[in-house]
Design a protein around this motif. Sequence first.
Motif, short mmCIF file in Angstrom:
data_model
loop_
_atom_site.label_atom_id
_atom_site.label_comp_id
_atom_site.label_asym_id
_atom_site.label_seq_id
_atom_site.Cartn_x
_atom_site.Cartn_y
_atom_site.Cartn_z
N GLU A 128 0.83 -1.20 0.00
CA GLU A 128 0.00 0.00 0.00
C GLU A 128 0.86 1.25 0.00
N ALA A 129 1.90 1.25 0.81
CA ALA A 129 2.77 2.43 0.88
C ALA A 129 3.34 2.76 -0.49
N ASP A 135 6.55 10.08 -3.68
CA ASP A 135 7.98 10.32 -3.46
C ASP A 135 8.76 9.14 -4.03
N PRO A 136 9.59 9.34 -5.06
CA PRO A 136 10.33 8.22 -5.64
C PRO A 136 11.27 7.54 -4.66
N ASP A 137 11.81 8.31 -3.71
CA ASP A 137 12.71 7.69 -2.73
C ASP A 137 11.93 6.77 -1.79
N ALA A 138 10.76 7.21 -1.34
CA ALA A 138 9.92 6.37 -0.49
C ALA A 138 9.46 5.14 -1.24
N SER A 139 9.11 5.31 -2.50
CA SER A 139 8.70 4.17 -3.32
C SER A 139 9.84 3.19 -3.47
N SER A 140 11.05 3.71 -3.67
CA SER A 140 12.22 2.85 -3.82
C SER A 140 12.49 2.06 -2.54
N ARG A 141 12.37 2.72 -1.39
CA ARG A 141 12.58 2.01 -0.12
C ARG A 141 11.54 0.91 0.07
#
Length: 290
Positions: A128-129, A135-141
């Motif tokens: 879900e996150a 945010d591409p960085d949050a998506s990457s994490r």
Amino acid sequence: MQTTSAKSPEPSSPALDRQSLRPDCGNCFALCCTAFGFSRSADFALDKPAGSPCQNLAPDFSCSIHDSLRPRGFRGCAVFDCFGAGQNVSQGFFAGKSWLDNLDTKDEMFSAFKAARQLHEMLWYLAEAQTRTFDPDASSRAVQLRNTIGQAVGGELPELLSMDVEDLHSQVRSTLMDVSEEVRASYFAAGDDHLDSALTPGADLMGKNLRSRRLCGADLRGAYLIAADLRDSDLSGVDLLGADFRDARLEGADLSKALYLTQPQLNAARGSCATLLPPDLEMPSHWHNG
């Protein structure tokens, strides 16, 4: 953990499909009815030590009172959800051979289930996150964590049992909170300003009258919403991670865009066909029965 703004590859493990994070009791050796213990309470009608079969367990690993769990005092069983860990451990890690067929595997199987259940739940939240963040960085994490966990739940038993689940949980929690802050920020303007002081993580809202309120963007992570009245309220963008929904009134509430909602939370609550839910969650059967 390093991040990058470049487009992240999608998680590769089939275990990361959210549909596979639903329980399939027919392909599980009743691990939730054996591995975990519980004490007599409002949720369980008797005591059961961890690692022992429930007295209601049938020889074919089905529940002999499944259709009457709530009236017979086993609401806790009706609420529980393994996020698909049961069938993964039973059919994947142990190749469809039950602990009854080989008692020497019992302890390992139960340990694997306890670890896998936590990891599968993390996968549910991370999926879900990843879809809610811009945010591409949050998506990457989120993708990196999903792949790390996916390798564990789709790999070999020794690797699963040696996983540092607590460290992973800490990393996942950090990512979920970052995404939550981002998502909630886009809803703050729609909320009820005079309720902001009460709507905090871990808040005691037991029995609180929150009916017909716009709670959009509130942070109710870990809040106690036991028997709270949320009928006809808008919970869009509300962080519900770990919130306690036992006997909460959700009739007519809009949870279709709530954040980090799970099936166990819905199973513990009261609602109706007028309750709006996210597309990957189901209306509990007891809602149909009033």
